[in-house]
Design an enzyme around this catalytic site. Sequence first.
Site, short mmCIF file in Angstrom:
data_model
loop_
_atom_site.label_atom_id
_atom_site.label_comp_id
_atom_site.label_asym_id
_atom_site.label_seq_id
_atom_site.Cartn_x
_atom_site.Cartn_y
_atom_site.Cartn_z
CB ILE A 1 -16.69 5.62 -16.91
CG1 ILE A 1 -15.43 6.44 -16.57
CG2 ILE A 1 -16.35 4.16 -17.18
CD1 ILE A 1 -14.41 6.52 -17.68
CD GLU B 1 -2.90 1.09 0.08
OE1 GLU B 1 -2.80 1.93 -0.82
OE2 GLU B 1 -3.76 0.20 0.08
CB SER C 1 -5.24 0.79 -2.88
OG SER C 1 -5.91 0.18 -1.82
N GLY D 1 -23.58 9.79 -17.57
CA GLY D 1 -23.80 10.58 -16.37
C GLY D 1 -23.28 9.86 -15.13
CG ASP E 1 -1.25 4.76 -1.08
OD1 ASP E 1 -1.87 4.31 -2.06
OD2 ASP E 1 -1.61 4.56 0.10
#
Length: 626
Positions: A585, A304, A541, A603, A308
């Site tokens: 999307i 993680e 993440s 939308g 990040d």
Amino acid sequence: MRGTLFVLASFLCAASYAAPSPRSNHVLHEKRAIEPHHTDWVQDRRLETHKVLPMRFGLVQQNMHRLEELLMEVSHPESPKYGQHYTAEEVVKTFAPTEESIAAVMDWLVDSGITRDRLRLSGNKAWIHVDATVAEAEDLLKAEYHVYTHPSGEQQIGCHNYSVPAHVKEHIDLIKPTVHFNHRPTPNALQKRAGKNLGAPSIFNGPKKAGNSFVKITPSLENCDQFITPDCLRALYSINYKPIATKKNSYGIVEFTPQSFLTGDLDLFFGNFSPSQVGDRPIPVLIDGAVVLSTNQSFDINGESDLDLEYAMALTNPQPITLLQTGDLVEGAGFDNWLDAVDGSFCTFEGGDDPDQDGPESCGIIAPPHTVSVSYLQDESGVTPAFANRQCSEYAKLGLMGTTVFHSSGDNGVAGNGGICLNAQHQPVRNGTVFNPGFPASCPFVTAVGATQVNPGSTVNDPEGACEQVIFSGGGFSNIFPLPSFQADAVKSFLKNHPPPFTNGQFNNSGNARAFPDISANGANYVIGIDGEFELVFGTSASSPVVGSIFTLVNDARLAIGKRPVGFLNPLLYNPLFQGAFNDITSGGNQGCGTPGFTATKGWDPVTGVGTPNLTKLLVLALVLP
């Protein structure tokens, strides 16, 4: 507070299943959201009556009915008060409990035999603290404390329900430690059982190279459907802005111990994708006994943090990144820890919870960063409504002060952590059919970030779809929070024009529920340097720190011309004026709970939100705002 969601391993209350005696004048105040037996904990024994519990009484705060209204005043792009954020002192003054509430609860405790000199009031007047024996707590709350044991050997204390006198109920939000059970073992227990830690991104066995700093892979925009790199993200989201107001701006990345980055991993990544940053490091802020492990190497420990930091630092270079490393190796961390640390107005107590037991708490040690990304998630079904609302209000207060908080929306589609769904009673069960939304993503005052993908065989010039490789973008409808005003039109339009084909009861289809995510970014095939080699990872993440990076750049552009940061972002995301700044999307879904989940469509939708950001278009619009 010491990590309320995960950290009350030492002190939690488990109460009698019997209703309070009608002669006691006590009324039920809270009951546990999920019983421990649903998560492998076994009730062992009654807790010894002489044990001491650090009791905290959360007082009802003033003006909470106006919280969304006040937040919208400073956050809505069409408001005349846009950007006029509050100071910490103004937040405390606006929401501090009334003297009546303070007196009512104090008097109850004193009348019950707790001497006044044992009571402490927090700086923001929102909490009363007393160290009480189990016998005293059980008498106060008409509850029974039990010890619970996990197969790992870990023990904790918790209670089924608790009650308070009818005349003080209106003055109390919640009392801790009581029903707020830590259903996940603490980090040490998890490591012993080789389990995955909360929030760890899913892993896919992608290309791996020899584990040394001389590994080279050649990034190419032609294969972003297989390998996402910073250049792929720059192309996808039109990121072509270099920060110039880095001394005014701030971006915080929250990590929960034992998650930690390795310096060699950062340099491996930078050496291939951002050579000028080799040697750069985040600015560590260690919260509540936190440590950054420098020797442990495993995906669960480093995945993680490496993910990040590598992408946040690369995309915002040369913006310094603040690492909000939270929680110690024994107890781990909860969302409350970093909230306490970033502003003293939120702190439960000055000087710590229980210095003899826990050590001094990190209280208001830094100002709130302008942007914060958090890639950790709890099932909403595991928290009580009182706890969820109390914590959600703290995110709103951060927004009032000009901070944008991004939270990943989860990696299991409409299911919860581990793919667990609910039964009709909203308890987690194997083969459940009721959707299990995530928290804090379901809090309306955070910006929940879902995941997209470059579809196989497509390029960065083609529309992305919802992520359907390895993970599915978390999304759905809250079972706790009502529909906020800023997304009402978008959500009602979705439900009317694209009604989900699910039976009544599978999700909160009332039309009046907070829906998420709010926005999305790519969450598939990220190349990261980890434990000396390159691997591919997937997850919201990844999406959250990327969106956080993009709005950190928006803030930079505003700060550079003397304007304020954007602060609470959601009213802007849903405003028609900004619709053109997002890539809609319209393909893919977020399956889970034995269903196809929701479907991405034109939308807003509960798979990818309003879509993915286009920084170039965002800058044009954001710089016009006051």
